[in-house]
Design an enzyme around this catalytic site. Structure first.
Site, PDB file in Angstrom:
ATOM      1  CB  SER A 249      -0.912  -0.029   1.228  1.00  0.00           C
ATOM      2  OG  SER A 249      -0.813   1.143   1.983  1.00  0.00           O
ATOM      3  N   GLY A 251       0.202   5.040   1.142  1.00  0.00           N
ATOM      4  CA  GLY A 251      -0.747   5.976   1.734  1.00  0.00           C
ATOM      5  C   GLY A 251      -0.134   7.351   1.838  1.00  0.00           C
ATOM      6  CE  LYS A 252      -4.177  11.626   3.871  1.00  0.00           C
ATOM      7  NZ  LYS A 252      -5.029  12.553   4.572  1.00  0.00           N
ATOM      8  CB  SER A 254       3.660   4.708   5.808  1.00  0.00           C
ATOM      9  OG  SER A 254       2.422   4.054   5.784  1.00  0.00           O
ATOM     10  CB  VAL A 255       5.540   3.194   0.902  1.00  0.00           C
ATOM     11  CG1 VAL A 255       5.420   2.140  -0.181  1.00  0.00           C
ATOM     12  CG2 VAL A 255       5.353   4.563   0.298  1.00  0.00           C
ATOM     13  CB  VAL A 256       2.762  -1.039   3.816  1.00  0.00           C
ATOM     14  CG1 VAL A 256       2.881  -2.375   4.522  1.00  0.00           C
ATOM     15  CG2 VAL A 256       2.341   0.040   4.800  1.00  0.00           C
ATOM     16  CG  ASP A 392      -6.096   7.529  11.343  1.00  0.00           C
ATOM     17  OD1 ASP A 392      -7.238   7.922  11.026  1.00  0.00           O
ATOM     18  OD2 ASP A 392      -5.210   7.290  10.503  1.00  0.00           O
TER      19      ASP A 392
END
Ligand code: ADP
Ligand code: MG
Length: 530
Positions: A249, A251-252, A254-256, A392
């Site tokens: 993924s 996201g805003k 992080s990158v996983v 969150d």
């Protein structure tokens, strides 16, 4: 004795001695060895015809004039030379004083290369230190600023010299600017033209540097900037990871990535892990800092760090929070390793397929109901046992795996004592209540009931008036005294450990400081450097 009996007078010839007709002879003569030898000797009088051209260039007196062929070629050569001389005169007359001259070179009969020794062509190597096709650079003017004497003086301002110098200086332009062979063409570049070319070259360079930077930046946008890549390779090289498979993924924040674990200090790393790479770009950093800036666990370090290092705090914060949650037995990933802004943790999913988010899965009503009660329980555990508010919490950060809900993404989680902790909790309650109600869980509490159930507070819920409830939450917050204590000195004396504390921040919204009866120092570890 004349065998033929013909005694005709031989005419004098300017071509030398000419042999008259072939004498007739008898068969016996033809067969005689003596005649054979004589004929052979006559043959050797002719010059060899292997390579007549070089011979023709020899001086006339060394030439053998007995051969017609040689003589004819010599004459031809003489004619060609005269023709060339005439051509040269015509060329000169044609061009006159004109600045543009036309060359008749191609019409010449005797070409310079014909004079050259052909053996030179056989050279198959070349001294690359000197490019024969590259024109020499113009001579530099000496320091005194001129060359020559009297009438022939040439100053450094001479238009032609300046023009040539400008052409040569184009060599200093950036390699990507193609300047062509100006020197070879004897190009004389006026100062004005040279200056605008130079200006163009510099602005092009700056533009391409900007583009390059942007490119680097855009990779950073994907979180795998060169430094991150290096860190990831190091993890594989050191054997912590077996291989990094791909991105799960982006996201805003992080990158996983999915990866296969190896071993860390002889302890096996889970077979499937994820690498959560926190983005090093600071785009939404301003929004993020409110989660960390007022977190007393990081307050001292936050003020001292540059923004780039604060990103690392996010990874560290997630790791600490995950550890707390694991202790409270809340289903969540197990933190494995932290390297700067990369957090390695266990993978929630199977065979490279990550568990679906609650928002993406259609559960049966029973499962959905069970999920809701589990989430309620987890929120209570998180608040009461872990002293954390997720901050969150939504269907995006809850995964469904092995028949239960797993909480992820806790980098922004704060303690309830955080100045905005309760506000964040109320927002979490709203998200959870709205989601489960939408998914048909009739038992789902309202956000206000949920807030009370999680915190154990008993705030009044009048007509579900949000503004009134928020006011109560804020008030509750105001009645809490926040004193952040800083360990400023640790002295070890025999078996006694003296810890000196200093107050580093007091919430100034508190009018009167209550008397502190109890100080609970919540520290995971104290590092003492002696
Ligand atoms: P962000 O802060 O960018 O939202 P998250 O921690 O929520 O980052 O992770 C983004 C996505 O990556 C998640 O929605 C989930 O699909 C996947 N993911 C994150 N951690 C894990 C994990 N431990 N196991 C499986 N998938 C994960
Ligand atoms: Mg998330």
């Amino acid at each position: 004795m004349d065998q033929t009996g013909v005694s005709a007078e031989v005419p004098k010839s300017p071509w030398g001695s000419v042999k008259t007709g072939t004498p007739s002879c008898s068969l016996a003569d033809v067969m005689s060895e003596q005649l054979a030898k004589q004929l052979d000797d006559e043959n050797t009088l002719f010059p060899e015809r292997k390579d007549p051209v070089p011979d023709l260039l020899l001086s006339e007196d060394t030439c053998d004039t007995t051969s017609d062929l040689v003589l004819a070629q010599m004459l031809q050569m003489q004619f060609d030379r005269e023709y060339d001389d005439q051509l040269r005169r015509e060329e000169k007359k044609f061009n006159g004083d004109s600045k543009v001259s036309i060359s008749f070179e191609n019409y010449r009969k005797v070409h310079p290369y014909e004079d050259s020794d052909s053996s030179e062509d056989e050279v198959d190597w070349q001294d690359t230190r000197h490019d024969p096709y590259k024109a020499d650079k113009p001579q530099t003017t000496p320091r005194r600023g001129f060359v020559g004497k009297g009438k022939n003086i040439t100053t450094k301002h001479d238009e032609v010299i300046c023009g040539r110098k400008n052409t040569a200086r184009m060599d200093n332009f950036a390699p990507e600017i193609h300047v062509g062979d100006g020197l070879g063409m004897d190009l004389k570049l006026p100062n004005q033209v040279f200056n605008s070319l130079k200006q163009h070259c510099y602005s092009e360079q700056r533009r391409s540097a900007r583009l390059h930077e942007k490119k680097e930046h855009s990779t950073a946008e994907q979180a795998v900037d060169p430094r991150t890549r290096l860190l990831m390779f190091k993890m594989v090289n050191s054997g912590v990871l077996e291989n990094i498979n791909g991105c799960i993924s982006t996201g805003k924040k992080s990158v996983v990535f999915h990866a296969n674990g190896g071993s860390l200090e002889e302890e096996p790393v889970p077979n499937e892990v994820v690498l959560k790479v926190f983005k090093t770009t600071l785009n939404d950093f301003k929004n993020r800092d409110r989660y960390i800036k007022d977190d007393y666990r990081f307050i001292d370090r936050f003020s001292k760090l540059n923004p780039r290092k604060i990103i690392r705090l996010w990874a560290e914060k997630e790791m600490h929070n995950l550890c707390r949650m694991k202790k409270a037995e809340i289903p969540c990933p197990q933190a494995v390793l932290l390297k700067k802004h990369i957090l390695v943790m266990s993978f929630i999913g199977e065979d490279h397929v990550p568990a679906p988010k609650l928002k993406d899965i259609m559960l049966s009503s029973e499962d959905m109901k069970a999920a809701y009660f589990q989430v309620l329980h987890m929120m209570q555990q998180l608040y009461q046992k872990c002293k954390l508010v997720h901050a969150d919490l939504s269907e995006y950060n809850m995964l469904w795996h092995q028949g239960k809900v797993w909480l992820i993404d806790v980098s922004q989680s704060v303690e309830p004592t955080h100045p905005h902790g309760l506000e964040f909790l109320l927002r979490d309650c709203r998200n959870v209540a709205t989601f489960f109600r939408k998914r048909g869980v009739t038992e789902a509490m309202t956000m206000y009931e949920l807030f009370n159930a999680v915190t154990g507070l008993n705030l009044s819920i009048c007509d579900e008036d949000e503004a009134q409830f928020v006011a109560q939450v804020t008030h509750t917050h105001l009645n809490t005294c926040y004193i952040y204590l800083n360990v400023c000195q640790v002295n070890l004396h025999l078996n006694t450990c003296y810890i000196y504390l200093s107050v580093c921040q007091v919430d100034l919204s508190v009018q009167k400081l209550p008397i502190i009866t109890n100080v609970i120092i919540n520290v995971d570890k104290i590092h003492v450097n002696i």
